[in-house]
Design a protein around this motif. Structure first.
Motif, PDB file in Angstrom:
ATOM      1  N   UNK A 286     -36.774   5.035  13.781  1.00  0.00           N
ATOM      2  CA  UNK A 286     -37.097   3.193  14.159  1.00  0.00           C
ATOM      3  C   UNK A 286     -36.126   2.868  13.788  1.00  0.00           C
ATOM      4  N   UNK A 287     -35.651   1.492  13.679  1.00  0.00           N
ATOM      5  CA  UNK A 287     -34.898   0.333  13.362  1.00  0.00           C
ATOM      6  C   UNK A 287     -35.169  -0.444  12.776  1.00  0.00           C
ATOM      7  N   UNK A 288     -34.731  -1.597  11.287  1.00  0.00           N
ATOM      8  CA  UNK A 288     -34.858  -2.998  10.651  1.00  0.00           C
ATOM      9  C   UNK A 288     -35.339  -3.516  12.191  1.00  0.00           C
ATOM     10  N   UNK A 289     -36.830  -4.540  11.605  1.00  0.00           N
ATOM     11  CA  UNK A 289     -36.992  -5.405  12.695  1.00  0.00           C
ATOM     12  C   UNK A 289     -35.868  -6.030  13.221  1.00  0.00           C
ATOM     13  N   UNK A 290     -34.900  -6.702  12.714  1.00  0.00           N
ATOM     14  CA  UNK A 290     -33.892  -7.023  13.218  1.00  0.00           C
ATOM     15  C   UNK A 290     -32.738  -7.457  14.244  1.00  0.00           C
ATOM     16  N   UNK A 291     -32.810  -5.928  14.124  1.00  0.00           N
ATOM     17  CA  UNK A 291     -31.258  -5.455  14.854  1.00  0.00           C
ATOM     18  C   UNK A 291     -31.689  -5.954  16.475  1.00  0.00           C
ATOM     19  N   UNK A 292     -30.599  -6.474  16.638  1.00  0.00           N
ATOM     20  CA  UNK A 292     -30.378  -7.395  17.888  1.00  0.00           C
ATOM     21  C   UNK A 292     -30.756  -6.024  19.382  1.00  0.00           C
ATOM     22  N   UNK A 293     -31.578  -6.844  20.183  1.00  0.00           N
ATOM     23  CA  UNK A 293     -31.976  -6.094  21.314  1.00  0.00           C
ATOM     24  C   UNK A 293     -31.154  -5.620  21.971  1.00  0.00           C
ATOM     25  N   UNK A 294     -29.460  -6.087  22.164  1.00  0.00           N
ATOM     26  CA  UNK A 294     -28.580  -5.377  22.357  1.00  0.00           C
ATOM     27  C   UNK A 294     -28.438  -4.204  22.425  1.00  0.00           C
ATOM     28  N   UNK A 295     -28.245  -3.785  20.767  1.00  0.00           N
ATOM     29  CA  UNK A 295     -27.378  -2.348  19.784  1.00  0.00           C
ATOM     30  C   UNK A 295     -29.228  -1.513  20.455  1.00  0.00           C
ATOM     31  N   UNK A 296     -30.389  -2.347  20.287  1.00  0.00           N
ATOM     32  CA  UNK A 296     -31.579  -1.152  20.503  1.00  0.00           C
ATOM     33  C   UNK A 296     -31.730  -0.468  21.386  1.00  0.00           C
ATOM     34  N   UNK A 297     -31.047  -1.421  22.411  1.00  0.00           N
ATOM     35  CA  UNK A 297     -31.020  -0.638  24.042  1.00  0.00           C
ATOM     36  C   UNK A 297     -29.862  -0.222  23.961  1.00  0.00           C
ATOM     37  N   UNK A 298     -29.434  -0.222  23.169  1.00  0.00           N
ATOM     38  CA  UNK A 298     -27.573   0.503  23.152  1.00  0.00           C
ATOM     39  C   UNK A 298     -28.458   2.569  22.311  1.00  0.00           C
ATOM     40  N   UNK A 299     -28.831   1.833  21.890  1.00  0.00           N
ATOM     41  CA  UNK A 299     -29.404   3.046  20.492  1.00  0.00           C
ATOM     42  C   UNK A 299     -30.240   4.155  21.456  1.00  0.00           C
ATOM     43  N   UNK A 300     -31.367   2.913  22.471  1.00  0.00           N
ATOM     44  CA  UNK A 300     -32.549   4.004  22.832  1.00  0.00           C
ATOM     45  C   UNK A 300     -31.864   4.472  24.096  1.00  0.00           C
ATOM     46  N   UNK A 301     -30.397   4.007  24.901  1.00  0.00           N
ATOM     47  CA  UNK A 301     -29.779   5.222  25.750  1.00  0.00           C
ATOM     48  C   UNK A 301     -28.830   6.156  25.346  1.00  0.00           C
ATOM     49  N   UNK A 302     -28.194   6.154  24.447  1.00  0.00           N
ATOM     50  CA  UNK A 302     -27.663   7.129  23.397  1.00  0.00           C
ATOM     51  C   UNK A 302     -29.056   8.309  23.115  1.00  0.00           C
ATOM     52  N   UNK A 303     -29.847   7.776  22.659  1.00  0.00           N
ATOM     53  CA  UNK A 303     -30.418   9.256  22.178  1.00  0.00           C
ATOM     54  C   UNK A 303     -31.143   9.765  23.117  1.00  0.00           C
ATOM     55  N   UNK A 304     -31.883   9.171  24.244  1.00  0.00           N
ATOM     56  CA  UNK A 304     -32.302   9.793  25.370  1.00  0.00           C
ATOM     57  C   UNK A 304     -31.494  10.716  25.553  1.00  0.00           C
ATOM     58  N   UNK A 305     -29.919  10.621  26.499  1.00  0.00           N
ATOM     59  CA  UNK A 305     -29.227  11.068  26.410  1.00  0.00           C
ATOM     60  C   UNK A 305     -29.277  11.997  25.934  1.00  0.00           C
ATOM     61  N   UNK A 306     -29.084  12.512  24.680  1.00  0.00           N
ATOM     62  CA  UNK A 306     -28.919  13.400  23.710  1.00  0.00           C
ATOM     63  C   UNK A 306     -29.763  14.474  24.253  1.00  0.00           C
ATOM     64  N   UNK A 307     -30.818  13.592  23.593  1.00  0.00           N
ATOM     65  CA  UNK A 307     -32.648  14.389  23.912  1.00  0.00           C
ATOM     66  C   UNK A 307     -32.608  15.418  25.597  1.00  0.00           C
ATOM     67  N   UNK A 308     -31.929  14.830  26.074  1.00  0.00           N
ATOM     68  CA  UNK A 308     -32.203  15.387  27.112  1.00  0.00           C
ATOM     69  C   UNK A 308     -30.575  16.652  27.893  1.00  0.00           C
ATOM     70  N   UNK A 309     -30.487  16.446  26.721  1.00  0.00           N
ATOM     71  CA  UNK A 309     -29.395  18.138  26.577  1.00  0.00           C
ATOM     72  C   UNK A 309     -30.169  19.301  26.592  1.00  0.00           C
ATOM     73  N   UNK A 310     -29.358  19.903  26.913  1.00  0.00           N
ATOM     74  CA  UNK A 310     -30.282  21.237  27.254  1.00  0.00           C
ATOM     75  C   UNK A 310     -29.714  21.766  25.781  1.00  0.00           C
ATOM     76  N   UNK A 311     -28.920  21.756  25.181  1.00  0.00           N
ATOM     77  CA  UNK A 311     -28.530  22.447  24.024  1.00  0.00           C
ATOM     78  C   UNK A 311     -29.502  21.721  22.875  1.00  0.00           C
ATOM     79  N   UNK A 312     -29.957  20.737  23.205  1.00  0.00           N
ATOM     80  CA  UNK A 312     -30.755  19.566  22.127  1.00  0.00           C
ATOM     81  C   UNK A 312     -32.517  19.588  22.476  1.00  0.00           C
ATOM     82  N   UNK A 313     -32.665  20.331  23.919  1.00  0.00           N
ATOM     83  CA  UNK A 313     -34.006  21.165  24.357  1.00  0.00           C
ATOM     84  C   UNK A 313     -33.926  21.780  23.639  1.00  0.00           C
TER      85      UNK A 313
END
Length: 354
Positions: A286-313
């Motif tokens: 989770x992130x503080x509610x006032x975090x700008x949406x473009x930053x949230x989008x970037x964070x989400x994209x990178x976290x999802x990319x990491x979660x799809x990595x074989x070693x993270x799985x």
């Protein structure tokens, strides 16, 4: 950039000849301003544009606040996630364990953090339950916005071998007819195993004796030793089943789970009152509610990319949990449904956190 360039051209064309030295100096300043503006624009783009290879993001160290003690499941998942995000961003990612107050201390710290994308909360079930169990929370529930789900962990129902039941229907019959309350261990008052046991008992119309411990480990030890009769715990405790020290009767997912494919879901056990029974720990960011949406989008994209990595799985699998990729709106809806499921039960049973 266009304004700076226009100013620079007007300086060259509108001034009299005697002012050339001053014009040159002013022009140099204008060029410098233009360069700084371009640099700032590129920096802003680098920090908000998803999936730019080699982009340093988020522009400095990032802190993952974990409101649990080091060494636990949430902490282990946070460290696995942080390590891979640090590699992706080329920036330090630090895990900050702020245990205490039933996750309230760490959660409050994250809620007060500067909303710049450099402080994230990695948390679990307590975030949902505390709004019902803890009076006068030092933060608003809406002060933290769901960003990304990491995983879920449906619980397995374990009993001591002395319990005369080999499946869920026979356990229900025993609990209804034994004449004494069944004892359930948990990792603490208000924990997911505690509330799951209360839900199970409530559905079949019996009372239980709840025995809280400081963590799953001590509770599991007493279950193996026969001091308590049952416990909802994770896949890791299946090793005691193989050794003949415990029995596993079912899993709390609605459908068969890859975590324990040989176990029938409690909801499919044939007991009508348990037909919709489900309980699980969830793990998310989770992130503080006032975090700008473009930053949230970037964070989400990178976290999802990491979660799809074989070693993270593999790390998620070793932890005994299941990956659950959800979009931000889906994660928010999931937490809302969790609150609607557990809120009435917590109030009915007057459950309070440790």
């Amino acid at each position: 950039m266009k304004t700076v360039r226009s100013t620079f051209l007007s300086l060259l064309t509108d001034r009299p000849a005697g002012h050339v030295p001053r014009i040159a100096a002013t022009a140099r300043r204008a060029v410098a301003v233009a360069a700084l503006a371009a640099s700032a624009a590129l920096s802003a783009t680098a920090q908000t544009t998803p999936n730019v290879p080699g982009t340093p993001f988020p522009g400095g160290p990032t802190t993952l606040i974990v409101p649990y003690a080091a060494g636990g499941l949430t902490d282990n998942l946070a460290r696995a996630l942080g390590q891979r995000l640090a590699e992706r961003w080329g920036q330090p990612v630090v895990v900050d364990n702020r245990a205490g107050g039933g996750t309230v201390i760490g959660t409050a710290a994250a809620a007060r953090a500067t909303p710049d994308g450099r402080t994230l909360l990695v948390t679990s079930f307590g975030f949902t339950a505390n709004q019902f169990m803890v009076p006068n929370l030092p933060y608003r529930q809406s002060a933290l916005e769901p960003l990304a789900m990491i995983a879920v962990a449906p619980a397995i129902l374990f009993v001591h071998p002395s319990v005369p039941a080999d499946d869920v229907p026979s356990l229900v019959r025993y609990m209804r007819t034994s004449g004494k309350p069944f004892s359930f261990a948990s990792s603490g008052n208000g924990s997911s195993p505690h509330i799951g046991a209360e839900l199970f008992a409530s559905r079949i119309g019996v009372s239980i004796v709840h025995v809280p411990y400081r963590g799953n480990g001590p509770g599991l030890n007493d279950l193996v030793g026969g001091q308590v009769q049952g416990m909802f715990d994770s896949k890791a405790a299946l090793s005691f089943v193989k050794a003949g020290k415990l029995k596993a009767l079912g899993i709390s997912s609605l459908k068969p789970s890859a975590l324990a494919p040989d176990l029938k879901p409690i909801a499919q056990s044939g007991v009508p009152e348990l037909a919709t029974f489900t309980t699980a720990s969830w793990f998310g960011v989770l992130v503080p509610e006032a975090t700008p949406k473009p930053i949230q989008n970037r964070l989400y994209a990178d976290i999802r990319a990491v979660l799809d990595m074989p070693d993270m799985r593999e790390a998620i699998d070793r932890a005994g949990v299941e990956p659950l990729p959800l979009t931000q709106p889906e994660f928010a809806a999931y937490l809302k449904s969790e609150a609607e499921r557990w809120g009435p039960l917590i109030r009915e049973k007057n459950i309070k956190a440790d």
